[in-house]
Motif scaffolding. Structure first.
Motif, PDB file in Angstrom:
ATOM      1  N   GLU A  65       0.585  -1.357   0.034  1.00 20.14           N
ATOM      2  CA  GLU A  65       0.066   0.118  -0.114  1.00 20.14           C
ATOM      3  C   GLU A  65       0.922   1.146   0.087  1.00 20.14           C
ATOM      4  OE1 GLU A  65      -3.541   0.294   2.224  1.00 20.14           O
ATOM      5  OE2 GLU A  65      -3.723  -1.870   2.664  1.00 20.14           O
ATOM      6  N   SER A  66       0.277   2.292  -0.646  1.00 24.64           N
ATOM      7  CA  SER A  66       1.083   3.414  -0.847  1.00 24.64           C
ATOM      8  C   SER A  66       0.192   4.332  -1.643  1.00 24.64           C
ATOM      9  CB  SER A  66       2.495   3.272  -1.220  1.00 24.64           C
ATOM     10  OG  SER A  66       2.842   4.587  -1.822  1.00 24.64           O
ATOM     11  N   GLU A  67       0.176   5.724  -1.129  1.00 28.84           N
ATOM     12  CA  GLU A  67      -0.756   6.805  -2.169  1.00 28.84           C
ATOM     13  C   GLU A  67      -0.195   6.741  -3.476  1.00 28.84           C
ATOM     14  OE1 GLU A  67      -1.661  11.417  -1.793  1.00 28.84           O
ATOM     15  OE2 GLU A  67      -0.394  10.656  -0.427  1.00 28.84           O
ATOM     16  N   GLU A  68       1.291   6.470  -3.726  1.00 28.43           N
ATOM     17  CA  GLU A  68       1.647   6.506  -5.028  1.00 28.43           C
ATOM     18  C   GLU A  68       1.237   5.567  -5.767  1.00 28.43           C
ATOM     19  OE1 GLU A  68       5.685   6.684  -3.944  1.00 28.43           O
ATOM     20  OE2 GLU A  68       5.828   8.781  -3.668  1.00 28.43           O
ATOM     21  N   LEU A  69       0.676   4.247  -5.212  1.00 26.26           N
ATOM     22  CA  LEU A  69       0.064   3.238  -5.986  1.00 26.26           C
ATOM     23  C   LEU A  69      -1.286   3.220  -6.204  1.00 26.26           C
ATOM     24  CD1 LEU A  69       2.315   0.222  -4.122  1.00 26.26           C
ATOM     25  CD2 LEU A  69       2.915   1.489  -6.184  1.00 26.26           C
ATOM     26  N   ARG A  70      -1.772   4.362  -5.772  1.00 22.29           N
ATOM     27  CA  ARG A  70      -3.545   4.299  -6.011  1.00 22.29           C
ATOM     28  C   ARG A  70      -3.844   4.126  -7.342  1.00 22.29           C
ATOM     29  NH1 ARG A  70      -6.245   9.597  -3.619  1.00 22.29           N
ATOM     30  NH2 ARG A  70      -4.532  10.526  -5.164  1.00 22.29           N
ATOM     31  N   HIS A  71      -2.984   4.976  -8.195  1.00 23.00           N
ATOM     32  CA  HIS A  71      -3.168   4.767  -9.685  1.00 23.00           C
ATOM     33  C   HIS A  71      -1.931   4.112 -10.223  1.00 23.00           C
ATOM     34  CE1 HIS A  71      -6.646   7.508  -9.099  1.00 23.00           C
ATOM     35  NE2 HIS A  71      -5.935   8.368  -8.821  1.00 23.00           N
ATOM     36  N   TYR A  72      -1.956   3.374 -11.323  1.00 23.95           N
ATOM     37  CA  TYR A  72      -1.032   2.872 -12.039  1.00 23.95           C
ATOM     38  C   TYR A  72      -0.126   3.696 -12.410  1.00 23.95           C
ATOM     39  CZ  TYR A  72       1.744  -0.122 -15.182  1.00 23.95           C
ATOM     40  OH  TYR A  72       2.988  -0.423 -16.057  1.00 23.95           O
ATOM     41  N   ASN A  73       1.205   3.366 -11.855  1.00 19.37           N
ATOM     42  CA  ASN A  73       2.205   4.214 -12.325  1.00 19.37           C
ATOM     43  C   ASN A  73       3.415   3.227 -12.629  1.00 19.37           C
ATOM     44  OD1 ASN A  73       4.961   5.697 -12.129  1.00 19.37           O
ATOM     45  ND2 ASN A  73       3.994   7.371 -11.016  1.00 19.37           N
ATOM     46  N   PRO A  74       3.992   2.990 -13.707  1.00 24.38           N
ATOM     47  CA  PRO A  74       4.990   1.814 -13.935  1.00 24.38           C
ATOM     48  C   PRO A  74       6.135   1.883 -12.981  1.00 24.38           C
ATOM     49  CG  PRO A  74       4.916   3.333 -15.884  1.00 24.38           C
ATOM     50  CD  PRO A  74       3.592   3.835 -14.818  1.00 24.38           C
ATOM     51  N   GLU A  75       6.639   3.205 -12.854  1.00 25.90           N
ATOM     52  CA  GLU A  75       7.918   3.142 -12.157  1.00 25.90           C
ATOM     53  C   GLU A  75       7.718   3.047 -10.630  1.00 25.90           C
ATOM     54  OE1 GLU A  75      11.280   6.656 -11.238  1.00 25.90           O
ATOM     55  OE2 GLU A  75       9.613   7.107 -12.119  1.00 25.90           O
ATOM     56  N   ALA A  76       6.597   3.533 -10.186  1.00 23.10           N
ATOM     57  CA  ALA A  76       6.291   3.110  -8.629  1.00 23.10           C
ATOM     58  C   ALA A  76       6.009   1.742  -8.616  1.00 23.10           C
ATOM     59  CB  ALA A  76       5.024   3.982  -8.278  1.00 23.10           C
ATOM     60  N   TYR A  77       5.117   1.050  -9.498  1.00 22.13           N
ATOM     61  CA  TYR A  77       4.833  -0.308  -9.174  1.00 22.13           C
ATOM     62  C   TYR A  77       5.973  -1.305  -9.280  1.00 22.13           C
ATOM     63  CZ  TYR A  77      -0.311  -0.638  -9.755  1.00 22.13           C
ATOM     64  OH  TYR A  77      -1.676  -0.460  -9.279  1.00 22.13           O
ATOM     65  N   VAL A  78       6.962  -0.965 -10.459  1.00 21.75           N
ATOM     66  CA  VAL A  78       8.346  -1.676 -10.285  1.00 21.75           C
ATOM     67  C   VAL A  78       9.071  -1.577  -9.107  1.00 21.75           C
ATOM     68  CG1 VAL A  78      10.596  -1.864 -11.404  1.00 21.75           C
ATOM     69  CG2 VAL A  78       8.494  -1.611 -13.049  1.00 21.75           C
ATOM     70  N   ARG A  79       9.016  -0.295  -8.563  1.00 25.81           N
ATOM     71  CA  ARG A  79       9.817  -0.222  -7.260  1.00 25.81           C
ATOM     72  C   ARG A  79       9.271  -0.928  -6.158  1.00 25.81           C
ATOM     73  NH1 ARG A  79      12.128   5.852  -6.306  1.00 25.81           N
ATOM     74  NH2 ARG A  79      13.284   6.188  -8.425  1.00 25.81           N
ATOM     75  N   ALA A  80       7.866  -0.914  -6.135  1.00 22.76           N
ATOM     76  CA  ALA A  80       7.063  -1.606  -5.037  1.00 22.76           C
ATOM     77  C   ALA A  80       7.253  -3.133  -5.273  1.00 22.76           C
ATOM     78  CB  ALA A  80       5.889  -1.182  -5.189  1.00 22.76           C
ATOM     79  N   LEU A  81       7.393  -3.789  -6.431  1.00 28.08           N
ATOM     80  CA  LEU A  81       7.359  -4.971  -6.695  1.00 28.08           C
ATOM     81  C   LEU A  81       8.805  -5.667  -6.268  1.00 28.08           C
ATOM     82  CD1 LEU A  81       4.832  -5.482  -9.578  1.00 28.08           C
ATOM     83  CD2 LEU A  81       4.759  -6.348  -7.225  1.00 28.08           C
ATOM     84  N   MET A  82       9.837  -4.928  -6.713  1.00 29.56           N
ATOM     85  CA  MET A  82      11.081  -5.496  -6.477  1.00 29.56           C
ATOM     86  C   MET A  82      11.687  -6.269  -5.642  1.00 29.56           C
ATOM     87  SD  MET A  82      12.129  -6.012  -9.624  1.00 29.56           S
ATOM     88  CE  MET A  82      13.696  -6.594  -9.299  1.00 29.56           C
ATOM     89  N   PRO A  83      11.294  -5.690  -4.327  1.00 32.09           N
ATOM     90  CA  PRO A  83      11.773  -5.956  -3.143  1.00 32.09           C
ATOM     91  C   PRO A  83      11.045  -7.624  -2.767  1.00 32.09           C
ATOM     92  CG  PRO A  83      11.479  -3.751  -2.529  1.00 32.09           C
ATOM     93  CD  PRO A  83      10.881  -4.223  -4.100  1.00 32.09           C
ATOM     94  N   LEU A  84       9.738  -7.578  -3.192  1.00 32.27           N
ATOM     95  CA  LEU A  84       8.982  -8.953  -3.153  1.00 32.27           C
ATOM     96  C   LEU A  84       9.702  -9.882  -4.030  1.00 32.27           C
ATOM     97  CD1 LEU A  84       6.579 -10.381  -1.998  1.00 32.27           C
ATOM     98  CD2 LEU A  84       5.232  -9.550  -3.835  1.00 32.27           C
ATOM     99  N   LEU A  85       9.839  -9.679  -5.122  1.00 32.27           N
ATOM    100  CA  LEU A  85      10.581 -10.477  -6.203  1.00 32.27           C
ATOM    101  C   LEU A  85      11.830 -10.985  -5.923  1.00 32.27           C
ATOM    102  CD1 LEU A  85       9.364  -8.505  -9.446  1.00 32.27           C
ATOM    103  CD2 LEU A  85       8.442 -10.911  -8.677  1.00 32.27           C
ATOM    104  N   GLU A  86      12.724  -9.962  -5.253  1.00 30.17           N
ATOM    105  CA  GLU A  86      13.953 -10.484  -4.765  1.00 30.17           C
ATOM    106  C   GLU A  86      13.986 -11.466  -3.525  1.00 30.17           C
ATOM    107  OE1 GLU A  86      15.722  -6.951  -3.944  1.00 30.17           O
ATOM    108  OE2 GLU A  86      16.271  -6.368  -6.085  1.00 30.17           O
ATOM    109  N   SER A  87      12.694 -11.202  -2.779  1.00 29.41           N
ATOM    110  CA  SER A  87      12.417 -12.135  -1.674  1.00 29.41           C
ATOM    111  C   SER A  87      12.016 -13.468  -2.015  1.00 29.41           C
ATOM    112  CB  SER A  87      11.560 -11.534  -0.701  1.00 29.41           C
ATOM    113  OG  SER A  87      11.305 -12.429   0.280  1.00 29.41           O
ATOM    114  N   LEU A  88      11.176 -13.525  -2.997  1.00 27.25           N
ATOM    115  CA  LEU A  88      10.481 -14.754  -3.172  1.00 27.25           C
ATOM    116  C   LEU A  88      11.334 -15.567  -4.355  1.00 27.25           C
ATOM    117  CD1 LEU A  88       6.652 -13.716  -3.666  1.00 27.25           C
ATOM    118  CD2 LEU A  88       7.747 -14.956  -1.677  1.00 27.25           C
ATOM    119  N   ARG A  89      11.717 -15.029  -5.307  1.00 25.80           N
ATOM    120  CA  ARG A  89      12.480 -15.537  -6.304  1.00 25.80           C
ATOM    121  C   ARG A  89      11.733 -16.320  -7.013  1.00 25.80           C
ATOM    122  NH1 ARG A  89      17.865 -14.144  -6.577  1.00 25.80           N
ATOM    123  NH2 ARG A  89      18.781 -13.185  -4.860  1.00 25.80           N
ATOM    124  N   PRO A  90      10.630 -15.906  -7.535  1.00 29.92           N
ATOM    125  CA  PRO A  90       9.490 -16.847  -8.215  1.00 29.92           C
ATOM    126  C   PRO A  90      10.201 -17.442  -9.838  1.00 29.92           C
ATOM    127  CG  PRO A  90       9.263 -14.663  -8.530  1.00 29.92           C
ATOM    128  CD  PRO A  90      10.140 -14.453  -7.717  1.00 29.92           C
TER     129      PRO A  90
END
Length: 326
Positions: A65-90
């Motif tokens: 959750e973040s105010e910056e994620l209220r609407h789709y923003n590619p830069e903000a979405y990538v930044r928010a997802l990268m820690p999860l992707l690095e943790s899960l390594r799907p």
């Protein structure tokens, strides 16, 4: 060795998009016994959406959750997802082949140095290989592709793969919440999204689409189509010709340079059937064509054809359906 898969779930107006559940089903079809499937939700006020998604066969739902994620923003979405992707390594990352998915998937694939297969309409198993099926050349050819390494990024075309069903045992996945700190160096900030076309039903996910072409003659000519679509619980679409003529907004455009739809029923009104338009709707289950020209190319792919004036035929259809549904 067990693998992990991640779904990036989309939502609109407080509701999960059906294509995200179809992406979940695609991941399930790829997973083996012992594999885990996770889902990521991004936005603001995600409690109810996360609780709904937790009712599906998932190991965990990650609500970011973040105010910056209220609407789709590619830069903000990538930044928010990268820690999860690095943790899960799907091993696999699945998204809907939507405007957001088409934009976000390649950005994430580049960050992960991953292969990507887009616009998948079916998943098959061939021995030990998982085969991803996708259309080419406006649906004239079908391509079957396999990945040769992990991680893998896949986008799923709406209304082709069945949606995942909620867990039968009534169980619920764990929900992990994370508050994303505001980023001061975002190059773009989305303050508001204004939709010119405010339809109640998402065109890409509609089960019934009533579409108009140049034959509607004017913006007013879409009124009978809107009435029929509303009665049937469907959405209104358009050909590029109708959009170019100014009869409707480009948000309704279906075709090679517009949206791709795969409804149960597609009713084409005053549409000649140019190849560019067929690229966006030829996968529909049942196609009904209404056109004054008996030689119109649309009749070559239609399951049912009506040769006549759409301004006479569509009101008659609306009347008949209204009586049948009464």
């Amino acid at each position: 060795m067990s693998k992990t898969y991640l779904i990036v779930a989309e939502h609109r107006d407080g509701k999960l998009r059906r294509v995200s559940l179809e992406a979940l089903r695609a991941a399930t079809d790829c997973a083996d016994a012992g594999d885990e499937i996770h889902a990521a939700l991004l936005g603001e006020g995600l409690d109810s959406l996360a609780a709904e998604l937790a009712g599906y066969a998932l190991a965990q739902v990650h609500a970011i959750e973040s105010e910056e994620l209220r609407h789709y923003n590619p830069e903000a979405y990538v930044r928010a997802l990268m820690p999860l992707l690095e943790s899960l390594r799907p091993a696999g990352l699945f998204l809907g082949h939507t405007a957001i998915g088409r934009d976000l998937a390649p950005a994430l694939a580049a960050r992960l140095s991953a292969g990507q297969i887009s616009d998948v309409t079916a998943i098959e198993r061939d021995g030990g290989n998982i085969v991803f099926v996708r259309p080419l050349y406006a649906g004239k050819a079908i391509e079957r592709k396999v990945f040769t390494a992990y991680p893998q990024v896949v986008t799923v075309r709406a209304s082709n793969i069945p949606a995942a069903e909620p867990r039968a045992d009534g169980g619920s996945a764990d929900i992990a919440k994370r508050a994303e700190a505001p980023a001061a160096d975002l190059r773009t900030v989305v303050r508001e999204v204004v939709r010119k076309t405010a339809g109640k039903i998402d065109l890409a996910e509609a089960r019934i689409v009533v579409s108009g072409g140049r034959g509607v003659k004017s913006a007013e000519g879409f009124r009978p189509l809107e009435e029929l679509a509303g009665l049937l619980g469907g959405a209104v679409g358009a050909s590029r010709g109708a959009c170019d003529a100014g009869y409707c907004d480009y948000g309704l455009q279906i075709g090679q340079t517009g949206k791709v739809v795969t409804p149960e029923i597609y009713i084409a009104c005053g549409i000649s059937g140019a190849i560019q338009h067929l690229a966006g709707m030829s996968g529909s289950r049942i196609i009904v064509a209404i056109n004054k020209d008996p030689e119109a190319p649309i009749f070559q792919i239609a399951d049912f054809g009506i040769v006549g004036d759409l301004f006479e035929v569509v009101p008659l259809l609306t009347q008949a359906f209204r009586q049948a549904l009464a």
